[in-house]
Design a protein around this motif. Structure first.
Motif, mmCIF file in Angstrom:
data_model
loop_
_atom_site.group_PDB
_atom_site.id
_atom_site.type_symbol
_atom_site.label_atom_id
_atom_site.label_comp_id
_atom_site.label_asym_id
_atom_site.label_seq_id
_atom_site.Cartn_x
_atom_site.Cartn_y
_atom_site.Cartn_z
ATOM 1 N N THR A 8 10.523 3.939 -1.647
ATOM 2 C CA THR A 8 10.116 3.720 -3.042
ATOM 3 C C THR A 8 8.880 2.827 -3.150
ATOM 4 N N LEU A 9 8.663 1.975 -2.139
ATOM 5 C CA LEU A 9 7.496 1.083 -2.193
ATOM 6 C C LEU A 9 6.221 1.754 -1.686
ATOM 7 N N LYS A 10 6.362 2.844 -0.919
ATOM 8 C CA LYS A 10 5.202 3.501 -0.296
ATOM 9 C C LYS A 10 4.076 3.824 -1.279
ATOM 10 N N PRO A 11 4.362 4.446 -2.452
ATOM 11 C CA PRO A 11 3.249 4.797 -3.357
ATOM 12 C C PRO A 11 2.442 3.579 -3.834
ATOM 13 N N MET A 12 3.056 2.434 -3.847
ATOM 14 C CA MET A 12 2.384 1.229 -4.350
ATOM 15 C C MET A 12 1.374 0.680 -3.349
ATOM 16 N N PHE A 13 1.435 1.170 -2.093
ATOM 17 C CA PHE A 13 0.556 0.624 -1.057
ATOM 18 C C PHE A 13 -0.321 1.688 -0.401
ATOM 19 N N ASP A 14 -0.369 2.899 -1.001
ATOM 20 C CA ASP A 14 -1.182 3.965 -0.429
ATOM 21 C C ASP A 14 -2.658 3.581 -0.375
ATOM 22 N N ALA A 15 -3.107 2.789 -1.369
ATOM 23 C CA ALA A 15 -4.528 2.426 -1.424
ATOM 24 C C ALA A 15 -4.792 1.018 -0.880
ATOM 25 N N ASP A 16 -3.807 0.385 -0.313
ATOM 26 C CA ASP A 16 -3.965 -0.981 0.177
ATOM 27 C C ASP A 16 -4.631 -0.962 1.554
ATOM 28 N N GLU A 17 -5.839 -1.504 1.639
ATOM 29 C CA GLU A 17 -6.619 -1.440 2.879
ATOM 30 C C GLU A 17 -5.953 -2.200 4.018
ATOM 31 N N THR A 18 -5.408 -3.370 3.729
ATOM 32 C CA THR A 18 -4.754 -4.151 4.782
ATOM 33 C C THR A 18 -3.548 -3.407 5.330
#
Length: 497
Positions: A79-89
């Motif tokens: 469930t958290l994956k979509p929130m970090f798709d664009a997170d460069e780190t």
């Protein structure tokens, strides 16, 4: 895991000879535990915030978990994956697979609370390092005006802020806890003689009206010049400190004492002038005679005896002029920490300065608002009563009845708003003396009769009280030794309104 540690730690290790306190592994283990069992969030979120994580990515993951659980949604790697798709780190450490990697050890669930505590403690240590670094840089920088005392006060404020963060998380009290506090307060009132649940004023009639001065309360004592504001404040400060000593001698637990070590911030009078007033009150010698040396050998012996008795009185006088509200709060915290101060007096509010530069026109109203708000915050921070003296506007002098009203509080309505209690001190004989007719005037006999009736009488008008009724108390005032005391017949009089 090694990769995220290298990303987080490398810049600091290259930039500084000694890295900042942190435990990246504990951060990772805690996040994994929270994603495995979302119920653990309730245990840690009251104290732990995202900025407490050393690794910023971990802070963002923690925030995301809190947001999901706040919406009653499951927070896990999927469930958290979509929130970090664009997170460069996140991409640098393997993308969404890193979230799954965090949950690799179910054993972390057992130590989740310990991990959270360690992360929090290490964050406080980093804050402490930051304060120390700023202190060093500020002390080494001589490009601007050198003001070491200001730097010390600023550093104390920052240190107190760090200490405050570590003082336990804010939380709602259960009704059971609140009830216990109420019962303890009632027991304190019972043990003190049936009417006193706060710090004593030293005046039974005033204690009877207000129940003592309560923790975290801001009390305003106001009056026109000549009414005896400072005298009354000095009497109360002395009485609180003296009662604390007496209770200690009687073996009473300091926490149950109705006295308190007292800090007196005198922005108008010097420490020796205040001490002279207290010595006059205790020795019965006129303060004017004390200053001028018009005393006999017998009176001097009484004075020396009174001074010896008061030598260890826990009354601390700070007569630094022109204090800002920030500096006063810093000094009060220091006295609380070093001397255990449980009551603060400020004489007087209008002589304090705000933190802003301007002090004229509208800015002055804002400045007074900042000061009164700061005094209320101080009372709550130190969990002790604060008594602040205040001037009144000249509107009082224009009225036939000179008794003050709440609308007379000078320069700002915020004083009335921030105060838990407002007291006015009023002496009718002061105004009547100014109207004295000539000895051969037809009205002289009537004036003399009225003066004899009210001479030495004073009123404390309780104009606002959050805890109880308003009303007025009649007191006796001896101007010779600047002492207020209870009227002997007060108990037999009907209540004055």
């Amino acid at each position: 895991m090694a990769e995220i540690i290298r990303i987080a730690g490398a810049p600091d290790n290259n930039a500084e000879p000694q890295s900042l306190p942190r435990n990246i592994e504990a951060e990772a283990a805690l996040l994994g535990a929270l994603m495995i069992d979302n119920r653990l969030v309730e245990d840690v979120q009251l104290k732990l915030r995202s900025e407490h994580f050393f690794e910023p990515l971990h802070g963002r993951i923690y925030d995301a978990i809190l947001r999901m659980t706040d919406k009653n949604m499951i927070a896990n790697p999927v469930t958290l994956k979509p929130m970090f798709d664009a997170d460069e780190t996140m991409k640098e450490v393997g993308g969404a697979a890193y979230l799954a990697q965090l949950t690799g050890s179910g054993a972390a669930i057992i130590g989740a609370r310990d991990f959270a505590q360690q992360i929090y403690d290490l964050a406080l240590l980093r804050s402490l390092v930051g304060v120390g670094r700023d202190m060093v840089e500020g002390a080494l920088d001589t490009s601007e005006d050198v003001a070491p005392l200001e730097q010390i006060e600023r550093a104390e404020t920052e240190l107190y802020r760090v200490a405050e963060q570590g003082g336990g998380e804010g939380k709602a009290k259960s009704f059971g806890e609140a009830t216990r506090l109420a019962v303890e307060m009632a027991q304190k009132a019972l043990n003190s003689g049936g009417h006193l649940s706060g710090v004593t004023t030293g005046l039974d009639s005033l204690n009877g009206k207000i129940g003592g001065m309560h923790k975290s309360d801001l009390m305003i004592l106001a009056g026109r010049p000549g009414m005896g504001k400072t005298s009354l404040a000095t009497n109360i400060a002395f009485a609180a400190a003296q009662r604390f000593v007496r209770d200690q001698e009687d073996g009473i637990d300091p926490a149950k004492s109705v006295g308190a070590p007292t800090a007196f911030f005198s922005l108008e009078m010097s420490a020796d002038q205040l001490a002279t007033r207290i010595l006059a009150e205790q020795s019965g010698i006129s303060s004017e005679n004390l200053r001028m040396g018009k005393i006999s050998q017998q009176e001097f012996r009484s004075l020396a005896r009174a001074a010896a008795e008061l030598e260890n009185l826990p009354l601390y006088i700070d007569d630094t002029p022109g204090l800002t509200i920030a500096a006063l709060r810093t000094r009060a915290r220091r006295l609380k920490r070093q001397k255990g101060v449980g009551f603060v007096v400020v004489d007087y509010l209008q002589l304090l300065q705000g933190t802003g530069r301007g002090s004229a026109g509208d800015n002055r109203v804002q400045e007074i608002s900042e000061i009164s708000r700061g005094l209320k915050q101080l009372a709550k921070e130190l969990d002790c009563p604060v008594l602040a003296l205040s001037q009144l506007s000249r509107a009082v002098e224009q009225r036939e009845d000179k008794r003050p009203q709440l609308s007379d509080l000078r320069e700002s309505g915020s004083i009335e708003q921030d105060a838990d209690m407002v007291w006015f001190v009023f002496r009718g004989d002061y105004y009547l003396a100014a109207k004295q007719p000539a000895d051969d005037h037809p009205d002289f006999a009537a004036w003399q009769e009225e003066m004899q009736r009210i001479y030495g009488l004073a009123e404390v008008i309780v104009a606002k009280q959050r805890h109880g009724a308003t009303g007025k108390i009649r007191l006796k005032f001896d101007s010779r030794i600047t002492k207020f005391s209870d009227l002997a017949e007060e108990a037999y009089l009907p209540e004055h309104r």
